[in-house]
Design a protein around this motif. Structure first.
Motif, short mmCIF file in Angstrom:
data_model
loop_
_atom_site.label_atom_id
_atom_site.label_comp_id
_atom_site.label_asym_id
_atom_site.label_seq_id
_atom_site.Cartn_x
_atom_site.Cartn_y
_atom_site.Cartn_z
N SER A 134 0.89 -1.23 -0.09
CA SER A 134 -0.12 0.13 -0.10
C SER A 134 0.97 1.11 -0.10
N VAL A 135 1.89 1.28 1.05
CA VAL A 135 2.82 2.43 0.57
C VAL A 135 3.29 2.75 -0.65
N THR A 136 3.73 2.00 -1.45
CA THR A 136 4.16 1.87 -2.74
C THR A 136 3.25 2.65 -3.77
N VAL A 137 1.91 1.88 -3.72
CA VAL A 137 0.91 2.15 -4.64
C VAL A 137 0.48 3.46 -4.26
N ARG A 138 0.31 4.11 -3.10
CA ARG A 138 -0.22 5.03 -2.67
C ARG A 138 0.85 6.38 -3.30
N LYS A 139 2.13 6.06 -3.04
CA LYS A 139 3.19 6.78 -3.76
C LYS A 139 3.02 6.95 -5.11
N ASP A 140 2.89 5.86 -5.58
CA ASP A 140 2.61 6.12 -7.39
C ASP A 140 1.32 6.68 -7.73
N ALA A 141 0.26 6.67 -6.97
CA ALA A 141 -1.10 7.36 -7.18
C ALA A 141 -1.01 8.71 -6.95
N LYS A 142 -0.20 8.91 -5.85
CA LYS A 142 -0.08 10.45 -5.61
C LYS A 142 0.73 11.21 -6.68
N SER A 143 1.50 10.56 -7.35
CA SER A 143 2.60 11.14 -8.47
C SER A 143 1.47 11.49 -9.64
N ASN A 144 0.43 10.77 -9.65
CA ASN A 144 -0.51 11.30 -10.80
C ASN A 144 -0.89 12.47 -10.71
N ARG A 145 -0.90 13.08 -9.51
CA ARG A 145 -1.52 14.44 -9.11
C ARG A 145 -0.78 15.53 -9.92
N GLU A 146 0.45 15.32 -10.36
CA GLU A 146 1.35 16.26 -10.98
C GLU A 146 0.61 16.72 -12.26
N ALA A 147 0.68 18.24 -12.35
CA ALA A 147 -0.02 18.67 -13.46
C ALA A 147 0.40 18.32 -14.92
N ASN A 148 -0.35 17.92 -15.66
CA ASN A 148 0.06 17.81 -16.98
C ASN A 148 1.11 16.62 -16.99
N LYS A 149 0.91 15.72 -16.15
CA LYS A 149 1.86 14.53 -16.31
C LYS A 149 1.78 13.83 -17.69
N ALA A 150 3.00 13.33 -18.31
CA ALA A 150 2.77 12.74 -19.56
C ALA A 150 2.53 11.33 -19.45
N ASP A 151 3.30 10.62 -18.44
CA ASP A 151 3.40 9.34 -18.09
C ASP A 151 2.54 8.73 -17.09
N PRO A 152 1.50 8.94 -16.74
CA PRO A 152 0.64 8.65 -15.39
C PRO A 152 0.74 7.04 -15.27
N VAL A 153 0.75 6.74 -13.87
CA VAL A 153 0.67 5.21 -13.53
C VAL A 153 -0.65 4.87 -13.58
N ALA A 154 -0.85 3.81 -14.36
CA ALA A 154 -2.15 3.14 -14.88
C ALA A 154 -2.37 1.92 -14.30
N GLY A 155 -3.56 1.47 -14.03
CA GLY A 155 -3.67 0.08 -13.58
C GLY A 155 -4.51 -0.53 -14.26
N GLU A 156 -4.46 -2.04 -14.16
CA GLU A 156 -5.27 -3.05 -14.75
C GLU A 156 -5.64 -3.98 -13.70
N VAL A 157 -6.72 -4.15 -13.50
CA VAL A 157 -7.55 -5.03 -12.33
C VAL A 157 -8.02 -6.29 -13.19
N VAL A 158 -7.26 -7.48 -12.86
CA VAL A 158 -7.90 -8.65 -13.62
C VAL A 158 -8.44 -9.45 -12.50
N ALA A 159 -9.70 -9.85 -12.34
CA ALA A 159 -10.48 -10.61 -11.51
C ALA A 159 -11.49 -11.39 -12.14
N PHE A 160 -11.00 -11.89 -13.27
CA PHE A 160 -12.23 -12.62 -14.11
C PHE A 160 -12.21 -14.09 -13.66
N MET A 161 -13.38 -14.66 -13.43
CA MET A 161 -13.81 -15.76 -12.76
C MET A 161 -14.63 -16.68 -13.80
#
Length: 634
Positions: free
Chosen positions: A203-230
């Motif tokens: 959670s510590v790392t993911v929170r940090k990366d998600a917070k980095s997306n708040r930077e204005a006009n960030k060209a390379d935002p951290v994105a997520g893919e949640v795969v929970a297909f059953m």
């Protein structure tokens, strides 16, 4: 397979089906497919536009190699898909490729309100502290924005989770009822989002990366893919997935024992406890106050009673710790069915033998009195309840529906006359004081050691009054409060505790405790089930009638071993009458496929006389009909 990954946004997901109706009016069972257990990970990907373009033109092998270098894996626990005869509910991603979007961090209620008022223009994976799940309708509110594809819960604020949630109205994913006013009924709905709970470290790392997306006009935002297909398709039921082999039936292994002699048709004082629990994230099922407080109280009472010789008991004393009880009362129902059928090892026992039936349930709330719940609100005419009342427990308020949710309800349903001899001992006079039933917040902080110890002493004293009338209750052995603390720590906090390692040395490398019973297999017994059984086996042995010097067998742990069926305790061989007891649904039958392989079983439903009757929820086996709903996990 399950995975949670943070990756580049993709095209919008297909429309979701409408939520399925709630099934809160039915008992349940549960099952887990091996495919679901294969992978549980979170992958984090830093994505730049140039890299995305390259991946689009690279060969398949190149794309895989690059992807493996870019993705970072994290561990966590998903909310999963459940199935019963009505259909599916729980959480899932609707496609094999998962749900994608840029990470969007919401750290508090104010940020959540701002987000709901002005949603982003592109799809996002919302990352937020787990305690925000306590807010009513949060999943529905996020879904309404049509921009949230998945939900990732952070637990790095774990030290304040309980305190901060306690100030709210409470959080329970279980159904709303008289007993559970904090219920949100999340576990009985098809939630239109995959939901993933991270470990504290990740959670510590993911929170940090998600917070980095708040930077204005960030060209390379951290994105997520949640795969929970059953695998089961939308609209499938537990019947469908069992027939196709895409799910398995939940079940467990209960433990019961008698003190000093085998189970017979004598008059019996019985104590019941629930040894499993339920939670939205199954592998984080702690159920500290909801279930484990009662389990520990019963275990400590058993230990206190084991100081008496078998010759002083005028009645048989039976302790039963029921597994898979939180999923349709599977443990108690199996026990009752076997008693009714005269099946070994309970063939000589009858429910008519029970003169008093007591269950400690939710006895851990700090600074509370203890309250007595009976079927007809009568205490004075109920021998078990009256024995507890004279020791200081109080009658519950008369407005209650009767017995709160508990294992003893199965016994009363089978034999209505037993209701007048049954009592549930709790820390609440009316509705639950526990505001976190069935949630990740029902943790160690939700249980007070001294209160549980007091409940254990009260229970032991009542049993002495009922089963050893020659002794006064004041002469009863008080519960060992140090032992109570050790058991609470073992069952809720630390699988590697010294008490557990003493009985199960192989548990030294196990992770976080979980009281989810899991998929049933005859030869598969979890560390939790083993520990309860081994502990009860040891502490249910009574001192020999004669002194050790008068001829009883001497022993030690390394040599001078005892005979089969005996336990070496305090230097003497003692008889133990502890049994495992299967806890399975009557709607499924387990058949051994290969005689030489104990773990090879086939699961099937008996469809007699027709499949249509099963679809109405009537599972037929032979000539007997069971109107019990089964929960299954894809």
């Amino acid at each position: 397979p399950l995975s949670l990954s943070l990756s580049p946004p993709s095209s919008p997901s297909p429309p979701l089906p409408p939520p399925l109706p709630s099934v809160t009016d039915s008992p349940v069972s549960y099952s887990l497919s091996p495919a679901v257990m294969v992978m549980k990970s979170l992958r984090l990907l830093l994505v730049a536009v140039a890299i995305l373009s390259f991946l689009a033109t690279a060969t398949s092998a190149d794309a895989v190699a690059i992807t493996e270098r870019l993705y970072q894996q994290y561990e966590g626990d998903p909310c999963v898909l459940l199935l019963d005869r009505h259909g599916g509910y729980g959480c899932r991603s609707m496609t094999r490729s998962g749900a994608t979007g840029d990470l969007h961090l919401l750290e508090n209620v104010e940020e959540l309100k701002k987000f709901l008022g002005a949603p982003p223009s592109s799809q996002v994976v919302v990352v937020m502290p787990a305690f925000l799940m306590a807010l009513d309708s949060i999943v529905a509110d996020l879904t309404e924005t049509k921009m949230v594809t998945a939900l990732v819960l952070l637990t790095d604020d774990d030290s304040t989770l309980f305190r901060r949630t306690e100030t709210e109205q409470g959080y329970s994913p279980l159904p709303l009822s008289y007993w559970n006013p904090a219920g949100l009924d999340l576990m009985h709905k098809m939630l239109p989002l995959p939901i993933w709970k991270l470990t504290v470290a990740d959670s510590v790392t993911v929170r940090k990366d998600a917070k980095s997306n708040r930077e204005a006009n960030k060209a390379d935002p951290v994105a997520g893919e949640v795969v929970a297909f059953m695998h089961p398709e939308v609209g499938e039921t537990s019947i469908d997935c069992l027939r196709r082999g895409t799910c398995q039936a939940l079940g467990g292994h209960s433990t019961w024992t008698t003190l000093g002699a085998p189970l017979t048709d004598r008059e019996t004082v019985m104590v019941a406890a629930t040894m499993d629990g339920v939670a939205m994230f199954q592998q984080q099922t702690l159920s500290a106050n909801h279930d484990m407080s009662g389990t520990v109280a019963a275990m400590a009472a058993l230990e206190a009673l084991s100081t008496y010789s078998a010759s002083v008991f005028s009645k048989q004393v039976l302790f039963a710790f029921f597994d898979a009880e939180s999923w349709g009362h599977l443990g108690s129902a199996q026990f009752v069915r076997d008693v009714r059928a005269g099946k070994a090892p309970v063939e000589h026992f009858s429910l008519k033998n029970i003169t008093s039936l007591i269950e400690p349930k939710q006895v851990g709330h700090k600074g509370t009195h203890f309250y007595l719940h009976t079927q007809d609100h009568s205490v004075s005419s109920n021998l078990a309840a009256e024995s507890l009342r004279v020791l200081g427990a109080r009658a519950a308020v008369s407005e209650t529906p009767g017995l709160p949710p508990s294992a003893v309800q199965t016994f009363v349903q089978e034999d209505s006359e037993l209701g007048a001899r049954t009592v549930v001992l709790t820390d609440h006079s009316g509705p639950y004081k526990n505001k976190f039933a069935g949630s990740i917040f029902d943790s160690r902080a939700n249980v007070d050691d001294q209160t549980v110890c007091d409940a254990a002493s009260l229970l032991a004293q009542a049993i002495v009054r009922l089963a050893i009338p020659s002794l006064g209750s004041n002469d009863a052995q008080a519960a060992n409060c140090t032992l109570v603390t050790e058991l609470l720590d073992c069952l809720i906090v630390n699988e590697t505790c010294a008490t557990k390692s003493r009985f199960l040395p192989e548990t030294a490398e196990l992770d976080f405790p979980s009281h989810y019973p899991s998929v049933f297999q005859k030869a598969r017994v979890s560390s939790h089930q083993k520990f309860i059984n081994e502990w009860v086996t040891y502490y249910s042995t009574l001192p020999p009638v004669d002194s050790p010097s008068a001829g009883s067998s001497r022993c030690d742990q390394d040599k001078n071993k005892c005979e089969k069926g005996q336990i070496c305790r305090d230097g003497t061989c003692r008889d133990s009458f502890t049994q495992f007891h299967e806890a399975t649904s009557p709607a499924v039958k387990f058949v051994q496929v290969l005689p030489c392989c104990l773990d090879c079983f086939s699961i099937f439903l008996s469809f007699f006389p027709s499949l249509s009757s099963s679809r109405r929820g009537v599972f037929e086996m032979g000539s007997t009909r069971f109107r019990e709903v089964s929960w299954f996990k894809a």
